[in-house]
Scaffold this motif. Structure first.
Motif, PDB file in Angstrom:
ATOM      1  N   LEU A 104       5.395  -0.782   3.250  1.00 46.77           N
ATOM      2  CA  LEU A 104       4.459  -1.852   2.919  1.00 46.77           C
ATOM      3  C   LEU A 104       4.538  -2.954   3.972  1.00 46.77           C
ATOM      4  O   LEU A 104       5.621  -3.298   4.444  1.00 46.77           O
ATOM      5  N   PHE A 109      -2.272  -1.927   5.207  1.00 46.87           N
ATOM      6  CA  PHE A 109      -2.396  -1.133   3.999  1.00 46.87           C
ATOM      7  C   PHE A 109      -1.645   0.175   4.189  1.00 46.87           C
ATOM      8  O   PHE A 109      -1.436   0.634   5.314  1.00 46.87           O
ATOM      9  N   THR A 110      -1.251   0.767   3.081  1.00 53.32           N
ATOM     10  CA  THR A 110      -0.425   1.964   3.130  1.00 53.32           C
ATOM     11  C   THR A 110      -1.042   3.062   2.281  1.00 53.32           C
ATOM     12  O   THR A 110      -1.445   2.818   1.139  1.00 53.32           O
ATOM     13  N   TRP A 125      -3.144   4.604  -2.615  1.00 56.46           N
ATOM     14  CA  TRP A 125      -3.459   3.547  -1.655  1.00 56.46           C
ATOM     15  C   TRP A 125      -2.880   2.230  -2.137  1.00 56.46           C
ATOM     16  O   TRP A 125      -3.065   1.854  -3.289  1.00 56.46           O
ATOM     17  N   SER A 127      -1.902  -2.038  -1.187  1.00 56.47           N
ATOM     18  CA  SER A 127      -2.001  -3.234  -0.358  1.00 56.47           C
ATOM     19  C   SER A 127      -0.604  -3.642   0.093  1.00 56.47           C
ATOM     20  O   SER A 127       0.398  -3.043  -0.308  1.00 56.47           O
ATOM     21  N   GLY A 128      -0.542  -4.693   0.890  1.00 59.12           N
ATOM     22  CA  GLY A 128       0.736  -5.110   1.442  1.00 59.12           C
ATOM     23  C   GLY A 128       1.744  -5.567   0.411  1.00 59.12           C
ATOM     24  O   GLY A 128       2.961  -5.524   0.656  1.00 59.12           O
ATOM     25  N   ASP A 129       1.274  -5.995  -0.766  1.00 55.85           N
ATOM     26  CA  ASP A 129       2.203  -6.428  -1.811  1.00 55.85           C
ATOM     27  C   ASP A 129       2.523  -5.319  -2.799  1.00 55.85           C
ATOM     28  O   ASP A 129       3.141  -5.559  -3.834  1.00 55.85           O
ATOM     29  N   GLU A 131       0.380  -3.414  -4.534  1.00 56.84           N
ATOM     30  CA  GLU A 131      -0.598  -3.168  -5.589  1.00 56.84           C
ATOM     31  C   GLU A 131      -1.535  -2.032  -5.184  1.00 56.84           C
ATOM     32  O   GLU A 131      -1.951  -1.935  -4.030  1.00 56.84           O
ATOM     33  N   ARG A 132      -1.866  -1.172  -6.131  1.00 51.19           N
ATOM     34  CA  ARG A 132      -2.840  -0.116  -5.858  1.00 51.19           C
ATOM     35  C   ARG A 132      -4.220  -0.716  -5.648  1.00 51.19           C
ATOM     36  O   ARG A 132      -4.619  -1.609  -6.383  1.00 51.19           O
ATOM     37  N   ILE A 133      -4.941  -0.196  -4.645  1.00 49.22           N
ATOM     38  CA  ILE A 133      -6.267  -0.730  -4.360  1.00 49.22           C
ATOM     39  C   ILE A 133      -7.370   0.246  -4.746  1.00 49.22           C
ATOM     40  O   ILE A 133      -8.552  -0.065  -4.608  1.00 49.22           O
ATOM     41  N   LEU A 151     -11.710  -1.555   4.097  1.00 47.15           N
ATOM     42  CA  LEU A 151     -10.599  -2.493   4.104  1.00 47.15           C
ATOM     43  C   LEU A 151     -10.831  -3.576   5.154  1.00 47.15           C
ATOM     44  O   LEU A 151     -11.509  -3.345   6.159  1.00 47.15           O
ATOM     45  N   ARG A 182      -7.928  -1.961  13.457  1.00 46.20           N
ATOM     46  CA  ARG A 182      -7.320  -1.187  12.387  1.00 46.20           C
ATOM     47  C   ARG A 182      -6.530  -0.016  12.976  1.00 46.20           C
ATOM     48  O   ARG A 182      -6.940   1.138  12.890  1.00 46.20           O
TER      49      ARG A 182
END
Length: 248
Positions: A104, A109-110, A125, A127-129, A131-133, A151, A182
């Motif tokens: 992360l 994004f991961t 998928w 986010s950096g914190d 959380e699923r996006i 994104l 990106r």
């Protein structure tokens, strides 16, 4: 101390960590079946090496999947049995979140990939914190790349066991896109990554008393098992903890 169990794929492992989630000792193996022959002997060996008993542990954590049906059942059943016998808490964490956690980044994004059979991958998928996006999915690897969500600028980090053999394809996809805002990265993978992540995440949840119900906790299959039933494309949502509890 907390015992962590991961049988999410052919690569299995167990670890004992301290209250902060730092791994003290671990065992890793690669099974050709479903981990039945390796898991409990490894637990007994690890407890003996630490000169402790199961009843001295503070809890047990288990990776919930997605993963092979039989392998997940072995890990979850063993964790439940230990928790029931010793009377300590159980914590389940979905494996996609565990694969993503070491990678992360606040500036990107991961995408975590796990093999799902049939030449498909389970994709999560984040986010950096953490959380699923978007909703998790099972798709062909090339479809997973083509279906990247829209994104903002930032690095795209592909990670997880299923990316290991597909790093060249991921790199080629990023090169073809040619978007300097990106960059695409295929992160290296080792079996220890998700086991260490499980130990840390579970220790933090145990500290916050965010444990799971022993009876209702189930593997996160994502796709209906095909053992004894007709092959279907249903997605099974049971087993994955809430986004907050599974990723923090």
């Amino acid at each position: 101390m907390l015992l962590s169990i991961d049988t999410s794929s052919r690569h299995g492992g167990i670890a004992i960590c301290d209250a902060d989630g730092t791994v003290i000792e671990a065992r890793l193996w690669r099974s050709t079946a479903n981990h039945t022959a390796q898991l409990m002997p490894a637990v007994a060996e690890l407890l003996k090496a630490q000169d402790t008993r199961a009843t001295d542990l503070d809890g047990v954590a288990v990776a919930l999947g997605p993963g092979p049906f039989s392998a997940l059942r072995v890990g979850v059943s063993a964790a439940k049995g230990l928790a029931m016998a010793a009377g300590f808490p159980i914590i389940g964490v979905d494996t996609l979140a565990l694969e993503a956690r070491p990678h992360l980044t606040p500036d990107g994004f991961t995408a975590a990939w796990l093999d799902a059979g049939r030449n498909e991958v389970a994709v999560g998928w984040f986010s950096g914190d953490g959380e699923r996006i978007r909703e998790d999915a099972i798709v062909a690897p090339e479809i997973a790349l083509e279906q990247e969500p829209a994104l903002p600028d930032g690095a795209l980090i592909y990670c997880g066991e299923a990316t290991h053999a597909r790093r060249d394809a991921i790199k080629d996809f990023g090169d073809q896109r040619g978007d300097p805002s990106r960059p695409t990265v295929a992160a290296p993978w080792t079996p220890a990554d998700r086991l260490w992540a499980l130990a840390y995440v579970a220790a933090q949840r145990l500290h916050r008393k965010e444990t799971d119900d022993l009876v209702s906790l189930q593997p996160y299959y994502l796709r209906m098992p095909t053992i004894g039933v007709s092959k279907r494309r249903d997605r099974v949502r049971q087993g994955r903890p809430s986004a907050t509890s599974s990723q923090n």
